[in-house]
Design an enzyme around this catalytic site. Structure first.
Site, mmCIF file in Angstrom:
data_model
loop_
_atom_site.group_PDB
_atom_site.id
_atom_site.type_symbol
_atom_site.label_atom_id
_atom_site.label_comp_id
_atom_site.label_asym_id
_atom_site.label_seq_id
_atom_site.Cartn_x
_atom_site.Cartn_y
_atom_site.Cartn_z
ATOM 1 N N HIS A 92 1.000 -1.151 0.067
ATOM 2 C CA HIS A 92 -0.030 0.030 -0.131
ATOM 3 C C HIS A 92 0.955 1.425 0.128
ATOM 4 O O HIS A 92 0.329 2.323 -0.228
ATOM 5 C CB HIS A 92 -0.851 0.064 1.180
HETATM 6 C C1 UD1 Z 1 -1.992 5.246 6.264
HETATM 7 C C2 UD1 Z 1 -0.413 5.718 6.925
HETATM 8 C C3 UD1 Z 1 0.515 4.557 6.812
HETATM 9 C C4 UD1 Z 1 -0.030 3.117 7.196
HETATM 10 C C5 UD1 Z 1 -1.165 2.506 6.556
HETATM 11 C C6 UD1 Z 1 -1.827 1.484 6.960
HETATM 12 C C7 UD1 Z 1 0.084 8.058 6.925
HETATM 13 C C8 UD1 Z 1 0.736 8.818 6.302
HETATM 14 N N1 UD1 Z 1 0.073 6.489 6.387
HETATM 15 O O1 UD1 Z 1 -1.663 5.011 4.978
HETATM 16 O O2 UD1 Z 1 1.774 4.889 7.604
HETATM 17 O O3 UD1 Z 1 1.122 2.298 6.858
HETATM 18 O O4 UD1 Z 1 -2.258 3.815 7.030
HETATM 19 O O5 UD1 Z 1 -3.014 1.286 6.208
HETATM 20 O O6 UD1 Z 1 -0.700 8.214 7.834
HETATM 21 N N2 UD1 Z 1 -9.033 4.942 2.453
HETATM 22 C C9 UD1 Z 1 -10.237 4.310 2.432
HETATM 23 N N3 UD1 Z 1 -10.893 4.074 3.691
HETATM 24 C C10 UD1 Z 1 -10.201 3.917 4.749
HETATM 25 C C11 UD1 Z 1 -9.107 4.581 4.795
HETATM 26 C C12 UD1 Z 1 -8.380 5.075 3.654
HETATM 27 O O7 UD1 Z 1 -11.117 3.980 1.357
HETATM 28 O O8 UD1 Z 1 -10.733 3.551 6.098
HETATM 29 C C13 UD1 Z 1 -8.410 5.113 1.022
HETATM 30 C C14 UD1 Z 1 -8.744 6.767 0.712
HETATM 31 O O9 UD1 Z 1 -8.846 6.665 -0.625
HETATM 32 C C15 UD1 Z 1 -7.521 7.467 1.082
HETATM 33 C C16 UD1 Z 1 -6.291 6.367 1.054
HETATM 34 O O10 UD1 Z 1 -7.019 4.994 1.240
HETATM 35 O O11 UD1 Z 1 -7.305 8.477 0.228
HETATM 36 C C17 UD1 Z 1 -4.815 6.640 1.836
HETATM 37 O O12 UD1 Z 1 -5.490 6.637 3.051
HETATM 38 P P1 UD1 Z 1 -4.650 7.366 4.131
HETATM 39 O O13 UD1 Z 1 -5.058 7.381 5.678
HETATM 40 O O14 UD1 Z 1 -4.387 8.566 3.762
HETATM 41 O O15 UD1 Z 1 -3.319 6.754 4.082
HETATM 42 P P2 UD1 Z 1 -2.874 5.239 4.047
HETATM 43 O O16 UD1 Z 1 -2.141 4.944 2.660
HETATM 44 O O17 UD1 Z 1 -3.900 4.328 4.558
#
Ligand code: UD1
Length: 363
Positions: free
Chosen positions: A206
């Site tokens: 991811h």
């Molecule tokens: C975040 C953490 C990362 C961790 C990862 C575990 C940061 C900078 N990164 O990354 O260190 O390893 O979580 O999962 O904080 N999304 C959904 N549903 C959710 C959450 C996210 O659909 O419940 C999607 C959205 O499109 C979002 C994308 O995932 O924009 C990224 O989510 P985000 O929280 O920004 O970062 P992660 O890649 O999950």
């Protein structure tokens, strides 16, 4: 009573805070409140973990959701400032390195509320990684720094952090793992996925550097194309990765692999069970490098660096980057039964949360 605000936001936070929050609830010295920022909000990325880990519902939920780094960090800061002013905790406890960790630490530091950072001091040395910025800045404003491995201690000292603030306490993720491993063995996920124990690879992916670039992601898929001909690969897919497969038009390439099994993100117990029975794990996660080290499962890390060097020095982890030839070679080694000599890092004994709570009770 010591009033503590325990902060969580994203999936890898939940198994770290669970044992700490639980111990504080059991103690008559602490009055803990659990605050969920809502950085992760899907049931499968959040709620399931509360159920699996036996954690109470959050006392407060900020519901910040997704956004750019600035939007997400700012949204947590604005919402949390108000709550901390109302709640007036004696300490704020943050875990790991996600955006919610840094946002909470910044708010608390400006309000002069002492901060304890759990999993402090880890450094990949790669400032293009959002988590590395979160780690460095969170540590800089923390008052107590709880460290999982010796490298964390060395890094903090070399950054000029006072020795008295730093405590090598072990790994709270391993507290959760040891507490739940037996229960995880009751999971029926292997039969649901028709997987045979020790005869599948488990993969997670991811990290933006791997999945946001067409060139890098395609390279990884070339390696998977090869590996899945020899062993089924179970791939619980992060929402961000699913989105990028569509955006980068990689869906056909993914679908063409018969033995690459895409599944929705899994709960803690199902994932732990799958990990503990896998022939090998392919990942770009931080925590999974540690969990496989504890379990003695070969871990192939699709990154150029790691902030958890102990998993390479004495654990089962191998760093391979994203070059297909290197990924394939490491997978073949694992398939041929090559097993690194390994030991469990010091203090990864299921007691880290006890040490943390004890130290917090005396400050
Ligand atoms: C975040 C953490 C990362 C961790 C990862 C575990 C940061 C900078 N990164 O990354 O260190 O390893 O979580 O999962 O904080 N999304 C959904 N549903 C959710 C959450 C996210 O659909 O419940 C999607 C959205 O499109 C979002 C994308 O995932 O924009 C990224 O989510 P985000 O929280 O920004 O970062 P992660 O890649 O999950």
């Amino acid at each position: 009573m010591i009033k503590i605000a325990n902060i969580v936001g994203a999936r890898p936070n939940f198994m770290k805070i669970a044992p700490i929050h639980k111990r504080m609830l059991q103690s008559d010295q602490f009055d803990p409140i659990l605050i969920h920022t809502g950085q992760h909000y899907d049931d499968k990325m959040s709620r399931t973990f509360f159920v699996d880990l036996g954690m109470p519902e959050p006392d407060l939920y900020l519901g910040v959701g997704s956004g750019s780094h600035a939007q997400q960090t700012a949204a947590v800061m604005i919402a949390l400032e108000k709550i901390l002013l109302e709640q007036k905790p004696d300490w704020v406890v943050v875990v790991g390195d996600v955006n919610s960790t840094l946002a909470a630490a910044l708010v608390a530091s400006k309000l002069h509320i002492p901060i304890a950072h759990v999993e402090a001091g880890l450094r990949s040395g790669d400032r293009t990684m959002p988590e590395e910025i979160n780690r460095v800045l969170t540590d800089a404003v923390s008052d107590l720094l709880f460290v999982t491995e010796q490298s964390g201690l060395d890094n903090l000292l070399s950054e000029g952090i006072a020795k008295e603030k730093i405590h090598l306490v072990g790994n709270v993720m391993i507290d959760s793992l040891t507490e739940h491993l037996e229960k995880a063995r009751e999971s029926t996920i292997l039969s649901t996925l028709k997987a045979e124990p020790e005869n599948y690879a488990l993969m997670t992916l991811h990290r933006p550097s791997n999945v946001d670039s067409q060139q890098v992601f395609s390279q990884i898929l070339i390696a998977l194309q090869h590996i899945q001909k020899q062993i089924p690969i179970i791939f619980p897919i992060h929402p961000r990765t699913r989105k990028m497969i569509d955006e980068l038009q990689l869906a056909d390439q993914v679908a063409s692999m018969d033995q690459l099994v895409l599944v929705d993100p899994l709960g803690y117990l199902d994932f732990l069970h799958l990990m503990s029975r896998a022939r090998m794990v392919l990942t770009d996660s931080g925590g999974i490098q540690e969990e496989t080290t504890f379990l003695g499962i070969p871990c192939i890390t699709l990154r150029q660096n790691t902030e958890r060097p102990v998993t390479i020095e004495i654990g089962t982890n191998t760093l391979v980057g994203v070059d297909p030839a290197q990924i394939i070679e490491a997978a073949e080694n694992a398939l041929n039964g090559y097993q690194r000599e390994h030991t469990i890092p010091p203090l990864w004994d299921g007691q880290a949360s006890r040490r943390i709570v004890e130290i917090l009770s005396k400050v």
